[in-house]
Structures are given as C-alpha cells and as structure tokens.
Design a protein around this motif. Structure first.
Motif, PDB file in Angstrom:
ATOM      1  N   SER A  50     -30.653  -9.153  30.992  1.00  0.00           N
ATOM      2  CA  SER A  50     -30.616  -9.977  29.785  1.00  0.00           C
ATOM      3  C   SER A  50     -29.860  -9.260  28.676  1.00  0.00           C
ATOM      4  O   SER A  50     -29.045  -9.866  27.961  1.00  0.00           O
ATOM      5  CB  SER A  50     -32.044 -10.302  29.329  1.00  0.00           C
ATOM      6  OG  SER A  50     -32.040 -11.084  28.156  1.00  0.00           O
ATOM      7  N   LEU A  51     -30.115  -7.957  28.524  1.00  0.00           N
ATOM      8  CA  LEU A  51     -29.367  -7.172  27.534  1.00  0.00           C
ATOM      9  C   LEU A  51     -27.893  -7.112  27.907  1.00  0.00           C
ATOM     10  O   LEU A  51     -27.021  -7.246  27.034  1.00  0.00           O
ATOM     11  CB  LEU A  51     -29.948  -5.763  27.446  1.00  0.00           C
ATOM     12  CG  LEU A  51     -29.158  -4.773  26.583  1.00  0.00           C
ATOM     13  CD1 LEU A  51     -29.160  -5.205  25.131  1.00  0.00           C
ATOM     14  CD2 LEU A  51     -29.708  -3.365  26.729  1.00  0.00           C
ATOM     15  N   THR A  52     -27.596  -6.912  29.179  1.00  0.00           N
ATOM     16  CA  THR A  52     -26.200  -6.831  29.619  1.00  0.00           C
ATOM     17  C   THR A  52     -25.449  -8.112  29.303  1.00  0.00           C
ATOM     18  O   THR A  52     -24.311  -8.073  28.811  1.00  0.00           O
ATOM     19  CB  THR A  52     -26.143  -6.540  31.127  1.00  0.00           C
ATOM     20  OG1 THR A  52     -26.873  -5.342  31.409  1.00  0.00           O
ATOM     21  CG2 THR A  52     -24.708  -6.376  31.594  1.00  0.00           C
ATOM     22  N   ALA A  53     -26.066  -9.261  29.548  1.00  0.00           N
ATOM     23  CA  ALA A  53     -25.422 -10.539  29.240  1.00  0.00           C
ATOM     24  C   ALA A  53     -25.174 -10.668  27.745  1.00  0.00           C
ATOM     25  O   ALA A  53     -24.089 -11.095  27.316  1.00  0.00           O
ATOM     26  CB  ALA A  53     -26.292 -11.691  29.741  1.00  0.00           C
ATOM     27  N   ALA A  54     -26.162 -10.309  26.928  1.00  0.00           N
ATOM     28  CA  ALA A  54     -25.993 -10.397  25.481  1.00  0.00           C
ATOM     29  C   ALA A  54     -24.888  -9.469  25.006  1.00  0.00           C
ATOM     30  O   ALA A  54     -24.069  -9.831  24.138  1.00  0.00           O
ATOM     31  CB  ALA A  54     -27.313 -10.049  24.784  1.00  0.00           C
ATOM     32  N   GLN A  55     -24.828  -8.261  25.561  1.00  0.00           N
ATOM     33  CA  GLN A  55     -23.791  -7.313  25.162  1.00  0.00           C
ATOM     34  C   GLN A  55     -22.402  -7.809  25.543  1.00  0.00           C
ATOM     35  O   GLN A  55     -21.437  -7.625  24.785  1.00  0.00           O
ATOM     36  CB  GLN A  55     -24.067  -5.950  25.795  1.00  0.00           C
ATOM     37  CG  GLN A  55     -25.254  -5.225  25.181  1.00  0.00           C
ATOM     38  CD  GLN A  55     -25.540  -3.918  25.874  1.00  0.00           C
ATOM     39  OE1 GLN A  55     -25.515  -3.831  27.101  1.00  0.00           O
ATOM     40  NE2 GLN A  55     -25.822  -2.884  25.099  1.00  0.00           N
ATOM     41  N   ILE A  77     -29.764 -13.089  39.014  1.00  0.00           N
ATOM     42  CA  ILE A  77     -30.367 -14.359  38.590  1.00  0.00           C
ATOM     43  C   ILE A  77     -30.624 -14.334  37.092  1.00  0.00           C
ATOM     44  O   ILE A  77     -30.337 -15.302  36.372  1.00  0.00           O
ATOM     45  CB  ILE A  77     -31.673 -14.619  39.366  1.00  0.00           C
ATOM     46  CG1 ILE A  77     -31.358 -14.935  40.835  1.00  0.00           C
ATOM     47  CG2 ILE A  77     -32.467 -15.759  38.734  1.00  0.00           C
ATOM     48  CD1 ILE A  77     -32.591 -15.025  41.718  1.00  0.00           C
ATOM     49  N   VAL A  78     -31.157 -13.216  36.588  1.00  0.00           N
ATOM     50  CA  VAL A  78     -31.423 -13.099  35.153  1.00  0.00           C
ATOM     51  C   VAL A  78     -30.116 -13.129  34.374  1.00  0.00           C
ATOM     52  O   VAL A  78     -30.013 -13.782  33.319  1.00  0.00           O
ATOM     53  CB  VAL A  78     -32.202 -11.807  34.860  1.00  0.00           C
ATOM     54  CG1 VAL A  78     -32.444 -11.638  33.362  1.00  0.00           C
ATOM     55  CG2 VAL A  78     -33.526 -11.809  35.611  1.00  0.00           C
ATOM     56  N   PHE A  79     -29.112 -12.432  34.867  1.00  0.00           N
ATOM     57  CA  PHE A  79     -27.816 -12.390  34.178  1.00  0.00           C
ATOM     58  C   PHE A  79     -27.208 -13.781  34.065  1.00  0.00           C
ATOM     59  O   PHE A  79     -26.810 -14.226  32.979  1.00  0.00           O
ATOM     60  CB  PHE A  79     -26.873 -11.453  34.936  1.00  0.00           C
ATOM     61  CG  PHE A  79     -25.490 -11.377  34.368  1.00  0.00           C
ATOM     62  CD1 PHE A  79     -25.230 -10.587  33.254  1.00  0.00           C
ATOM     63  CD2 PHE A  79     -24.447 -12.089  34.935  1.00  0.00           C
ATOM     64  CE1 PHE A  79     -23.955 -10.510  32.717  1.00  0.00           C
ATOM     65  CE2 PHE A  79     -23.164 -12.019  34.410  1.00  0.00           C
ATOM     66  CZ  PHE A  79     -22.914 -11.228  33.298  1.00  0.00           C
ATOM     67  N   ALA A  82     -29.048 -16.139  31.669  1.00  0.00           N
ATOM     68  CA  ALA A  82     -28.706 -15.939  30.258  1.00  0.00           C
ATOM     69  C   ALA A  82     -27.415 -16.679  29.907  1.00  0.00           C
ATOM     70  O   ALA A  82     -27.318 -17.326  28.852  1.00  0.00           O
ATOM     71  CB  ALA A  82     -28.574 -14.449  29.955  1.00  0.00           C
ATOM     72  N   LEU A  83     -26.409 -16.588  30.777  1.00  0.00           N
ATOM     73  CA  LEU A  83     -25.138 -17.269  30.511  1.00  0.00           C
ATOM     74  C   LEU A  83     -25.295 -18.790  30.561  1.00  0.00           C
ATOM     75  O   LEU A  83     -24.688 -19.516  29.756  1.00  0.00           O
ATOM     76  CB  LEU A  83     -24.081 -16.816  31.514  1.00  0.00           C
ATOM     77  CG  LEU A  83     -23.690 -15.333  31.487  1.00  0.00           C
ATOM     78  CD1 LEU A  83     -22.590 -15.053  32.502  1.00  0.00           C
ATOM     79  CD2 LEU A  83     -23.237 -14.915  30.090  1.00  0.00           C
ATOM     80  N   ILE A  84     -26.097 -19.282  31.497  1.00  0.00           N
ATOM     81  CA  ILE A  84     -26.313 -20.729  31.604  1.00  0.00           C
ATOM     82  C   ILE A  84     -27.080 -21.243  30.388  1.00  0.00           C
ATOM     83  O   ILE A  84     -26.772 -22.313  29.843  1.00  0.00           O
ATOM     84  CB  ILE A  84     -27.055 -21.053  32.915  1.00  0.00           C
ATOM     85  CG1 ILE A  84     -26.139 -20.776  34.115  1.00  0.00           C
ATOM     86  CG2 ILE A  84     -27.510 -22.509  32.928  1.00  0.00           C
ATOM     87  CD1 ILE A  84     -26.839 -20.874  35.462  1.00  0.00           C
ATOM     88  N   ILE A  85     -28.080 -20.497  29.947  1.00  0.00           N
ATOM     89  CA  ILE A  85     -28.825 -20.894  28.742  1.00  0.00           C
ATOM     90  C   ILE A  85     -27.892 -20.962  27.544  1.00  0.00           C
ATOM     91  O   ILE A  85     -27.969 -21.891  26.726  1.00  0.00           O
ATOM     92  CB  ILE A  85     -29.986 -19.916  28.498  1.00  0.00           C
ATOM     93  CG1 ILE A  85     -31.079 -20.131  29.548  1.00  0.00           C
ATOM     94  CG2 ILE A  85     -30.552 -20.080  27.092  1.00  0.00           C
ATOM     95  CD1 ILE A  85     -32.150 -19.072  29.542  1.00  0.00           C
ATOM     96  N   ALA A  86     -27.007 -19.987  27.416  1.00  0.00           N
ATOM     97  CA  ALA A  86     -26.045 -20.006  26.311  1.00  0.00           C
ATOM     98  C   ALA A  86     -25.161 -21.244  26.386  1.00  0.00           C
ATOM     99  O   ALA A  86     -24.894 -21.901  25.367  1.00  0.00           O
ATOM    100  CB  ALA A  86     -25.197 -18.739  26.331  1.00  0.00           C
ATOM    101  N   PHE A  87     -24.710 -21.593  27.595  1.00  0.00           N
ATOM    102  CA  PHE A  87     -23.870 -22.788  27.722  1.00  0.00           C
ATOM    103  C   PHE A  87     -24.642 -24.050  27.354  1.00  0.00           C
ATOM    104  O   PHE A  87     -24.132 -24.901  26.607  1.00  0.00           O
ATOM    105  CB  PHE A  87     -23.326 -22.918  29.142  1.00  0.00           C
ATOM    106  CG  PHE A  87     -22.560 -24.188  29.361  1.00  0.00           C
ATOM    107  CD1 PHE A  87     -21.224 -24.281  28.991  1.00  0.00           C
ATOM    108  CD2 PHE A  87     -23.170 -25.316  29.895  1.00  0.00           C
ATOM    109  CE1 PHE A  87     -20.518 -25.459  29.156  1.00  0.00           C
ATOM    110  CE2 PHE A  87     -22.472 -26.496  30.065  1.00  0.00           C
ATOM    111  CZ  PHE A  87     -21.138 -26.571  29.696  1.00  0.00           C
ATOM    112  N   LEU A  88     -25.867 -24.188  27.866  1.00  0.00           N
ATOM    113  CA  LEU A  88     -26.648 -25.387  27.570  1.00  0.00           C
ATOM    114  C   LEU A  88     -26.948 -25.500  26.076  1.00  0.00           C
ATOM    115  O   LEU A  88     -27.004 -26.608  25.526  1.00  0.00           O
ATOM    116  CB  LEU A  88     -27.943 -25.378  28.370  1.00  0.00           C
ATOM    117  CG  LEU A  88     -27.783 -25.509  29.896  1.00  0.00           C
ATOM    118  CD1 LEU A  88     -29.130 -25.378  30.590  1.00  0.00           C
ATOM    119  CD2 LEU A  88     -27.116 -26.830  30.262  1.00  0.00           C
TER     120      LEU A  88
END
Length: 760
Positions: A218-223, A592-594, A597-603
């Motif tokens: 989750s941190l990696t995706a945010a970064q 899956i977590v990574f 995070a990206l899918i949530i951002a898109f939605l």
C-alpha cells in the motif's frame, strides 16, 4: 629453496582479508546475512541517534537558533525515516533471518539468493536515502510525507524523490524477506515440529511476514503515485486538479498502522523466548499467546483511520475506527498478562536479557495505555500533533521494541559469536538506557498536555516548557552514553570475551542444539522434536544435545508426531503446491494489495476530473478483442500443463509457445491503444482520469512483460538444454503458471472497472 617456496604459497594477510571480505559480500548463509542486517541497522541506529541529539540540542532552550528551520525539518524527517525503515524493522528481520531456520531445524532459508538480494536492497536503499545529504537536498516533509506538502511547488528539491526511491527499494527487499520467511516456516520445519510446537518467536515471525506482505505494498503504491505526480505530471494528489490528499493518508496509514505491529510482533516473540528461560518455567498460555498475535495482525488492518480523526471522515467512520482501536488493546493485554503469569512463581534469574525483557514489559505497557487514549475521538482531537503523541510512539517503539532488541542481543549474542557479553557492562547499559529513556520521553506527556505541538523547531518561553525540554535533552545524552557502553561491550567481548559454549542459558529451543557459532550447515542431523521445548525433553532423557556434528544414531530418539487439523491443512498445501509455488502465492498476495490500491485510485478518480479526457476516449471493443487473447493464454497454459502431466514434451512446448504469442498479442494491443490515445492528444498528466488509467494499465502491462520473460526462459530452456525435464522442473513451471493466471485475472478485474463503465 623448499622452505622459501612453502612460504610463498602462504597467502599474504591482505589477500586473506580480501577473501574474508568477499566471503561476506557473496554469502548466501542465512546466519551471515542476519548478522549483516544487524550490523547495518546498528550503523543506521547510530546515525538516527546522532540526528536525535541534534534535535534535542535545538530544543533544549526556547527560541534557539542552533540550526535553521529547514535543517530541523530535514533532520527530524531523516531521524524518523531512519529509525522506522532502516533500524527497527530490518533489525527484527535480521534476527528472524538468523534464528528462524535454526529454531525450526532447517539448513537455510527457502530461497538463499533471494535472501541475500533482500539484504542488499536494504543497504542500497538506505545509502540512496542518505545520498540526499550529498545532493544538499535531504527530505524535509516528515517520515509520513503528507501530500500536498510533498507535491511541487511546495517541495521543489529532490529530497522527496530520494525518500520515495530509497524506501521503495528497501520495501521491495522487505516484501521479499516476508515471502521468504513464510515459505521457510511453512515448508522447511524439521520432522516432528508441527505448527503448535514452533517457538513463539517463529510464530511471531510468520505473522509478521504476513503483515509485511499485506501492508507494505500500500505504501509502495502511494509512493509511486507521488513520484509520478512530481516527475511525470500526474494529478493523484493535486488539489487544484481535483486530487485528494486524503487518498495519500488512507494508503499511507493502511500501511502505517500494521507497520507498528510489524515493528512490535517479533519483539513480542523475543520476550516470549527470554522470559520463560529466565523464569525457569514454560511460557504461560502458549496457544493463547499465538492466537493473540493472530488477532493483532487481523485487527491492525482495521484501525488505520484513528490516525485520521482530525481530517473529518465523518461520525460513522470515527465510531468504527475508534472501536477497533480499543478492541486491539485486548490481545495486546493478553500477551502482557501471559508474560507476568510466566514470571509469577518462577525461579527468576535477573540476567541482562531478563532485565531488558522486564523493562520492555513495563515500558510497553505504559505506551499501550497512552495509545488506547487515541482511540477516543475527542481525546485524539486534543492530543494529535502534540508531544503527547511523540511520547506514546517512543514508549511503544523504543521502550518496547528496542528494549526487546537489546534483550535479544544479550540472549543470542553467545550463539552468534561463541562469547558471552559482559554482565556488569550489560547492567550499566540497562540502567542507563532505562534512566535516559524515561528522562527523555516521559516529560513529553506533560508538554503535550500543556499544548506544545510536535514538529516545531523552536518554542516560546512559556512556564515549565524550558525545564522539561532541557531535562529531555539531558536524558537523550544519557541514552547516547548507554549506547556507547553497549558498543564497548560488544568490542571488548569480540576481542577477549568469555567462551559461551553451546547452551549457556540452559535453554529449550533448537538453536541451542548446535555449536556456537553454528556451522554453515546448522545441524548435521535433524534434532528430534517432541514438543514446544525440544531441548528440555532431550535433557530430561539424558540424550546428547549437540547436533552440529556426528551424533550416534542410536542415541537419537524418534521425533514424536503431532496430529492437528491445522498441521494437516498446511501439509496438504505443501504437498499440493511445493516450495516455489508457495513462494509465488505469497508474492501474489502482496501484488493483490498493490493493484487494489491502484484500482481504488482509479474508481475514486474516474469521474472526478475537472476537465479533459474521460472513459469515453477508450476503445472498448478493440481492447476487448485483445483482452480475449490474454484470457485465452491462461487456457493454453493450462493445456500445456496437462501435456506436462502426460510427459508430452513436444505438446507442452507447443502450447507454451502459443501462450507466449497470445501474451505478446495483448501487449501489442495495449501499445496500439496508447498510440491511438496519444494521436488524439491524450496524455498521462491531462487530468485525474488519465493519471489513474495509464498508471493502472501500465503497471499491469509491466507485469505481463515480466510473465512473458519467465515463460520465455522456460521456452528457451526447453530448446537449449537437452536434459531439461519438464517433469523434474514441474514446481518451477507451475510457479510461473500461477503468476501468469494471476496476471490474467487482474486484467479481468481492470477491464470491468475501467472499460465497462455502464456497470456502475
């Protein structure tokens, strides 16, 4: 002449030194890698401590001008980042690296090369972070790096980029270590060691590894989103373009609160090993301790919002996160009760490890009590961003975790080196640490209640503030002296310390059943396991407990089997999948977590753009056709595996080639879509939609490429190696297949979320 020739064959000291250095650099031995972790984190601990001393000198008096505000911000950012990412977490992983294979009777970690790679990622990531000083642009936005403070134009230098890239590198290594620990513990336990016979430290290392896999991505995706915002023009956290800084906080704290337990659970395991040995009685409530650790892990993913009460999430969210934050205190309290119950009625031996373990229980309890207060929304509003938070955090992580690390260092140092640390110096270390720690951090509770905010480089001359801050500064230097005592103890012991023997503490777990330090092979013969305290059972039977060399076979009792439903499930999983496949499945869990995070951002952003391109720009039919090719590749790979089971080498080869072709067709289709959008003037940084769309689909395309490389390697091996047997290498082939099926499944979810917009 003969004597001269003989002398010439003796390597020069410099050559021998170079060879020893190379042997450490190139090592794959889990014990050496664990020691490298501990040495590296020790160096970063000194750096982080020096940074803390500079901060305390600045705050010793009101309105001080010792350093500038900019320098203060950079130093407190590097102090927090260093202690969390480069000291506490990797130090615990270093102990796990060294001890877990020994404790479960294994020869090494499941993936030795991956283990070494993980360490070097930690070192290079840490060095990259500190190179920011050489570039005169250290990060200065806090270890949490809240957006939009980290966006341009608010942070124009490269400090935030160093922070992102350095921590991303270390995070990849941390995830790899987590995967390695999961597979090692599940697949490499010696005969007789069922799950309910594992040492509690091993249990906590396993739970910790699961937390790492579930939280760090989750941190990696945010970064990555932040890095793209800063360098590629995306808009994820750009308020002017409709982006939300709250998204950063959700992603960061979804990692950040499990991270607290990533830094604490192995410490719980350490205390659970030290306290019983020096109480001379079994740990009270073994299974309850393990179940409490599991409960903490699950609940840690449900409490991240209590860091965000002040952002205005709304009453329902505040109630849910507040309740969860209170509930998580229950399993933590159970552990404290179990340790105290273990000590109660025991024959206590207050060696240095036991002193630090006792100090841990007291200090961590204080930190836990103040932590529960933050679950109360009204109290949190008053205390957030005050020095009360700083006090709580340090009582948990220094008074808690670091005291446990010191206990572990004194307890297992004899095993690692064959020498005993000096008890007299150790007691000086303990009492200086305890005094300095409390003098440094206890007054912060009072300052927080008096209203002193955290993260300020100076403060006004208000009644009582200077006295308390000056006391904290004195305490911090006492802590510094205590660290020097510890370093001197290590140095003196390594030069001329007392020999330890194999089992100086009369302990009970398997690491004490081999030499000190252990040989490269750990155990020449697998020690028998008949319960959670296998050495105690052997000693009671009068059987030799040194399994580092040759052991009389007749003297080795048969390991007792343990039948439990949990062990049956784990054994079935291991028989079904194998080591490589369990490793890939563990890695996929992090992916899956990574992607989530990206899918949530898109939605969240698909319709939030102020202006510019939207989903109507996408060619749904064309992308659907190319998507069919990717989904069909899962079918062809399944057919290839069927041929593998039938030992049809040629059929396997053909279906594998078709799988690769279909994957390439999909990538070509994705590139054609990107080219079409580019010709229409659609760019990555146009708005929120394009930012989230290109990032999500681009990372999926990168994963497809990685999968194709893996499939291509299998294909080439089939061509160039006549001895390459698909059946013999079935585990590796199946692991690649699992990854490929995962990539295809992720695209199905992405296609529904991104292209089928009429579904929502």
């Amino acid at each position: 002449m003969a004597s001269i020739a003989g002398q010439q064959r003796i390597p020069a000291p410099s050559i021998r030194s170079a060879e020893r250095l190379y042997s450490w650099i190139a090592t794959l031995d889990h014990k050496r890698i664990g020691i490298l972790y501990l040495i590296t984190t020790g160096v970063f601990f000194i750096l982080g401590g020096l940074e803390a001393l500079v901060l305390r000198l600045q705050l010793a008096t009101p309105e001080s001008g010792l350093i500038s505000p900019e320098a203060y911000n950079a130093i407190f950012t590097m102090h927090g980042t260093t202690m969390i990412f480069l000291v506490v977490m990797p130090a615990l992983l270093g102990f796990s690296n060294y001890l877990v294979p020994l404790m479960i009777g294994a020869r090494d970690m499941a993936f030795p090369r991956l283990n070494a790679f993980s360490y070097w990622l930690l070192l290079f990531g840490g060095l990259l972070l500190y190179f920011s000083f050489l570039n005169a642009s250290p990060p200065d936005t806090g270890w949490f790096s809240y957006a939009p403070l980290t966006e341009q134009p608010y942070s124009m230098n490269k400090g935030v980029d160093f922070w992102i890239v350095g921590l991303t590198v270390t995070s990849v290594g941390t995830i790899a270590t987590g995967v390695n620990l999961i597979v090692t513990i599940l697949a490499l336990r010696t005969r007789g060691m069922g799950l309910w016979r594992m040492p509690i430290f091993v249990w906590m290392s396993l739970i910790n590894a699961l937390l790492i896999v579930g939280a760090v991505p989750s941190l990696t995706a945010a970064q990555i989103m932040l890095l793209f915002d800063r360098n590629l023009g995306t808009k994820f956290f750009d308020v002017g373009a409709g982006g939300s800084p709250i998204l950063w906080q959700h992603l960061f704290w979804f990692f950040g609160h499990p991270e607290v337990y990533i830094m604490v659970l192995p410490a719980f395991g350490m205390i659970s090993e030290v306290v019983p040995v020096f109480s001379r009685k079994p740990v009270f409530g073994y299974r309850l301790l393990v179940l409490a650790g599991m409960a903490i892990a699950v609940l840690s993913f449900m409490v991240w919002g209590h860091h965000m009460f002040a952002v205005g999430m709304g009453f329902p969210a505040d109630v849910v996160f507040g309740a969860a934050s209170m509930i998580i205190a229950v399993p933590t309290g159970i552990k404290i009760f179990n340790w105290l119950a273990t000590m109660w009625g025991g024959r206590l031996q207050f060696t240095v490890p036991m002193l630090f373990a006792t100090g841990f229980i007291l200090m961590f309890t204080m930190g836990g009590v103040t932590g529960v207060q933050f679950a109360v929304v009204a109290a949190d509003w008053q205390l957030t961003d005050s020095y009360y938070v700083v006090a709580h955090f340090h009582y948990v992580l220094f008074g808690g975790t670091m005291l446990a690390v010191f206990a572990a260092a004194y307890y297992w140092f004899p095993k690692m080196t064959g020498r005993m640390l000096d008890e007299r110096l150790g007691k000086w270390h303990f009492w200086l640490t305890l005094a300095g720690f409390n003098l440094t951090f206890f007054p912060m509770h009072i300052l927080g209640l008096m209203g002193m905010p955290r993260r300020v480089y100076t403060y006004p001359d208000k009644p009582g503030w200077e006295l308390l801050n000056s006391a904290e500064t004195v305490g911090s230097f006492i802590l510094g002296v205590s660290t020097l005592v510890f370093i001197w103890n290590i140095y003196r012991t390594l030069r001329a310390g007392e020999a330890a023997g194999n089992d100086p503490w009369d302990a009970w777990t398997l690491e004490w059943a081999t030499a000190s330090p252990p040989p490269s092979w750990n155990f020449a013969t697998a020690p028998p396991v008949s319960g959670p305290r296998p050495l105690q059972a052997l000693k009671q039977q009068g059987v030799a407990t040194d399994y580092s060399g040759a052991v009389e076979i007749s003297n080795i009792p048969d390991p007792a089997t343990e039948d439990s439903q949990v062990d049956g499930i784990v054994d079935a999983i291991q028989d079904r999948f194998g080591t490589a496949q369990i490793g890939v499945i563990s890695f996929i869990s992090s992916e899956i977590v990574f992607f989530a995070a990206l899918i949530i951002a898109f939605l969240a952003y698909r319709t939030a753009s102020v202006s510019g391109p939207g989903q109507e720009s996408l060619a749904v039919l064309r992308t659907g056709l190319f998507s069919v090719a990717l989904w069909a590749s899962s079918g062809t790979l399944f057919l290839a595996e069927r041929r593998l089971h039938r030992r049809d080498r040629r059929g396997f080869h053909r279906w594998l080639l078709l799988t690769i072709v279909l994957g390439v067709v999909f990538l070509i289709g994705q590139m054609l879509e990107y080219r079409s959008l580019y010709r229409e003037g659609v760019r990555l940084g146009d708005n929120l939609f394009t930012s989230s769309f290109f990032t999500l689909t681009g990372f999926h395309g990168a994963h497809v490429t990685i999968g194709l490389i893996a499939l291509g390697i299998l294909f080439v091996l089939m061509l160039v190696q006549s001895r390459f047997d698909p059946v013999t290498h079935q585990g590796g082939i199946r692991a690649v297949a699992i990854y490929w099926h995962f990539v295809d499944l992720v695209w199905l979810i992405i296609f529904v979320a991104v292209y089928l917009r009429w579904l929502y």
